[in-house]
Design a protein around this motif. Sequence first.
Motif, PDB file in Angstrom:
ATOM      1  N   PHE A 128     -11.674  14.762  -9.919  1.00  0.00           N
ATOM      2  CA  PHE A 128     -11.872  13.313  -9.941  1.00  0.00           C
ATOM      3  C   PHE A 128     -13.361  13.041  -9.916  1.00  0.00           C
ATOM      4  O   PHE A 128     -14.105  13.604  -9.114  1.00  0.00           O
ATOM      5  CB  PHE A 128     -11.208  12.656  -8.741  1.00  0.00           C
ATOM      6  N   ASN A 129     -13.808  12.164 -10.803  1.00  0.00           N
ATOM      7  CA  ASN A 129     -15.222  11.800 -10.885  1.00  0.00           C
ATOM      8  C   ASN A 129     -15.347  10.286 -10.975  1.00  0.00           C
ATOM      9  O   ASN A 129     -14.640   9.636 -11.754  1.00  0.00           O
ATOM     10  CB  ASN A 129     -15.875  12.463 -12.095  1.00  0.00           C
ATOM     11  N   SER A 130     -16.227   9.746 -10.164  1.00  0.00           N
ATOM     12  CA  SER A 130     -16.498   8.312 -10.197  1.00  0.00           C
ATOM     13  C   SER A 130     -17.997   8.110 -10.293  1.00  0.00           C
ATOM     14  O   SER A 130     -18.766   8.747  -9.557  1.00  0.00           O
ATOM     15  CB  SER A 130     -15.945   7.641  -8.938  1.00  0.00           C
ATOM     16  N   GLU A 131     -18.438   7.256 -11.198  1.00  0.00           N
ATOM     17  CA  GLU A 131     -19.856   6.999 -11.383  1.00  0.00           C
ATOM     18  C   GLU A 131     -20.074   5.545 -11.754  1.00  0.00           C
ATOM     19  O   GLU A 131     -19.163   4.881 -12.281  1.00  0.00           O
ATOM     20  CB  GLU A 131     -20.442   7.908 -12.461  1.00  0.00           C
ATOM     21  N   GLY A 132     -21.272   5.062 -11.476  1.00  0.00           N
ATOM     22  CA  GLY A 132     -21.554   3.671 -11.812  1.00  0.00           C
ATOM     23  C   GLY A 132     -22.981   3.296 -11.493  1.00  0.00           C
ATOM     24  O   GLY A 132     -23.722   4.061 -10.866  1.00  0.00           O
ATOM     25  N   TYR A 133     -23.375   2.107 -11.937  1.00  0.00           N
ATOM     26  CA  TYR A 133     -24.728   1.617 -11.692  1.00  0.00           C
ATOM     27  C   TYR A 133     -24.755   0.110 -11.830  1.00  0.00           C
ATOM     28  O   TYR A 133     -23.850  -0.512 -12.419  1.00  0.00           O
ATOM     29  CB  TYR A 133     -25.732   2.250 -12.666  1.00  0.00           C
ATOM     30  N   ASN A 134     -25.795  -0.459 -11.274  1.00  0.00           N
ATOM     31  CA  ASN A 134     -26.072  -1.889 -11.401  1.00  0.00           C
ATOM     32  C   ASN A 134     -27.513  -2.010 -11.884  1.00  0.00           C
ATOM     33  O   ASN A 134     -28.435  -1.596 -11.182  1.00  0.00           O
ATOM     34  CB  ASN A 134     -25.874  -2.590 -10.055  1.00  0.00           C
ATOM     35  N   LEU A 139     -18.756   0.620 -13.659  1.00  0.00           N
ATOM     36  CA  LEU A 139     -18.027   1.469 -12.724  1.00  0.00           C
ATOM     37  C   LEU A 139     -16.996   2.254 -13.519  1.00  0.00           C
ATOM     38  O   LEU A 139     -16.150   1.659 -14.199  1.00  0.00           O
ATOM     39  CB  LEU A 139     -17.328   0.641 -11.647  1.00  0.00           C
ATOM     40  N   ILE A 140     -17.079   3.579 -13.466  1.00  0.00           N
ATOM     41  CA  ILE A 140     -16.209   4.444 -14.268  1.00  0.00           C
ATOM     42  C   ILE A 140     -15.536   5.445 -13.351  1.00  0.00           C
ATOM     43  O   ILE A 140     -16.191   6.081 -12.518  1.00  0.00           O
ATOM     44  CB  ILE A 140     -17.010   5.188 -15.349  1.00  0.00           C
ATOM     45  N   ASN A 141     -14.224   5.605 -13.516  1.00  0.00           N
ATOM     46  CA  ASN A 141     -13.453   6.601 -12.783  1.00  0.00           C
ATOM     47  C   ASN A 141     -12.794   7.549 -13.790  1.00  0.00           C
ATOM     48  O   ASN A 141     -12.112   7.099 -14.714  1.00  0.00           O
ATOM     49  CB  ASN A 141     -12.376   5.936 -11.927  1.00  0.00           C
ATOM     50  N   ASN A 142     -13.023   8.833 -13.619  1.00  0.00           N
ATOM     51  CA  ASN A 142     -12.455   9.838 -14.514  1.00  0.00           C
ATOM     52  C   ASN A 142     -11.518  10.759 -13.737  1.00  0.00           C
ATOM     53  O   ASN A 142     -11.886  11.275 -12.671  1.00  0.00           O
ATOM     54  CB  ASN A 142     -13.554  10.691 -15.159  1.00  0.00           C
TER      55      ASN A 142
END
Length: 802
Positions: free
Chosen positions: A471-477, A489-492
């Motif tokens: 499980f991978n979660s990544e994101g930015y503002n 916001l991305i969840n893989n």
Amino acid sequence: MKTKKVLFIFILFLFFISKAKANDIEIESSNIEIDDNGNIIYAFDAETIIKSENIKITSKKTQYNKKNEIIIFTGDVYFEDLLKNIIIQSNKVSYNKKKNLIFSSGPTNFNIEKKYEVYSKNVYFYRSDNFISSDEKTKITDYESNIYNLEDKFKFDINKEIIKSKKSVITDSNSNKYIFEDLVINLKNNEIIGKEIKIDFKNDYFDNEKNDPILKGRSGYSNEENLKIYKAVFSTCNIQNKKCRGWELNSEEFNHDKTKKIFEYKNSWFKMFDYRVFFFPYFSHPDPTVKRKSGFLTPSYTSSDSLGFSINLPYFKVIDVDKDFTFSPRYYADKSFLLQNEYRQELRNSSILTDFSFLVGEAGTKGHLFYNQTGEFNKDTKYELNLQSVRGDKYLKTYNLLDTSPIIKDDSVLLSDLNVNWNFDDSKLDLSFKMYEDLSRNDNRYQYIFPEYNFAKNINIPENYNGSFIFNSEGYNKNYNSNIFESVLINNFLFSSDDFINSRGVLTNFNILLKNSNSYADNSNNLPENGKYNLYEILKIDLGYPLQKQLGDYTNYLRPKASFIYSPNGNTDISTKNLTINYDNAFGLNRISEDTQVEGGQSLNLGFEFQKDRVSYNNKNLSEEIFKLRVGNIIKTKEDYKLPKKSKLNKTRSDIFGDINFKLNEAINLGYQFSYDRDLEYSNMDSINIEFEVNNLITNFNYYAEDHDFGDSENISNTTTYNFNDENRLAFKTTKNLKDDFTEYYKLVYEYLTDCLSFNLNYNKSFYKDGSLEPDETISFLIKIIPFTQLGVENVQNLIDK
């Protein structure tokens, strides 16, 4: 009366069997023989005690001559002088009691007061005067692991702890060797006096194992505070297979100040290749044991077209055991002054490095501040903090601070950020806060990313699932250009199977990706306005049929492969994305290089690989690749104009792409990358690489061309190196734009490099300068005297003109 006489004789007989006694000498043994009317006593496996001298000896055989008072001990002799605190081990020792003289014949080991071990042969020990001597080669070691190899006869005065020898080699605890003649050593105060001194340092004593450092002189002395040598010659250069050393320093007087840890030279000539070059009335530098010591560092001199002459005189200051400072004042010919500084500090769980400067001159006052701190909160959590600020947009480039600072990595874009990394057994989290400043822009130069994160976790699944689940979660503002806002916001969820091989040898594996993409944007061209939520799915199945055949010294590998990719999702418009497909990225799960989506639709990727290896001539246990061919193509059921045009993923069939590598022989290697139109009517990209290596010549030609669908460019470049020997090298580089018939640059470099001396002569002619067509031609040279200093001129012609 007769009975009393018999009893007396019997008692006397028993006495000589168990103990033979004369004066204060006692010999104890179970096997004693008497000869010469009782004047000579032989004892076997005996212990002898000389009470008046407090001496005890054990040996296999003892012979005592009463007339001359000489005792000879042979066989595993252990001679213990309790009065002098000396132990002698030998195979034969004679003791003359009248002269109080001991002579040890053959190999001998003396242990003196548990401070010194003496290994020698045929050693005399004069007990009355308490000294030992020998004419044989001798080795003495002390409790500090110093080794004294005495090549000629020596005398060791035990009371005064003084050693005299005609010739000796002393090896200290750092494996440095000191060679003396007419040597006198005072072991009490560590004083050494001698002639014809030669110090053969350990090769890596100056941090270069290729060195052969040496220091020699006519005479000198050493004590606890100083090592002084007169008429000294010093060099770190290796002289192997050379007529002379690259450089050496001839000094009237050399002094190693052991307290201050400084090498000092007085009235010295610096010689290069046996020619005098510079005279120094005084010169000094820290000794190699010093890692941190206050003092001036290596000065440097430069010259440039824009700034003229400059000289840099750096100074290093130790503030405390955990902090230090480097001042680097730079003076320019236009009377401007630049002071660059580095501050370092070690904290309990972190390290600080700061680089800052200010400039005062006709250009006004400018400066910069770069701060870096790395550390850890605990064993699982690490962090890094960077702060960067500059006054004067072109300041970093103009004064070339990129090359003189340990933490300036970019002189066009500044980055201030905080990064925190958590690492656990099955997961990790990276969190950062970033601020960019583009120095090349007058407005909208700032970009803020508050925050950016990436979390990954390996999820345990039953073994019968035959794969792994991540499980991978990544994101930015992000905020940039003043009024553009982007939040992602991305969840893989990725499942990757193990490899399966069936009975026919077909290898299969598959990947399933579920991507949840959430975004919010305002005034953005990259993301849709306002909020958007997407759920993407993609399935990739890989098939391969690896084959292998052995033919003599050759091994052939053949692998047809296919990859099926399916996603029920549509695509957003990324048709203008500058993306090309090659064999390395064609079979990837995310070949469109997009974080917020996956490639929609379905495709079949076909590949073919052939490789021929040959047993290496140099190592029969290894093989070397002599030929490799890879060809691929992507097939789709329908066109999709939203996918990148250059990649041909928008078509039902992509280009035919691949590469070939062919080792013709030990001298020639060919490489070719291509991307042909799907109908083989024309080529969109060709890259040809030819590498030729024979003896000392290595040359590489690279031809790269893009045409038709990929663009319109054609370039050729060449890099050629000729090694005259291990120390002399000539290199040439050039690039030419064939479309415009325009040579971008020439670069010709001659380099002489040894373990202690480097000379670089560089000719550059470039036709681009910061994107313009202003030509620039320079001849520069740089001399490095390792490990002391470097001298260089960036533009020789400029220096000549001035």
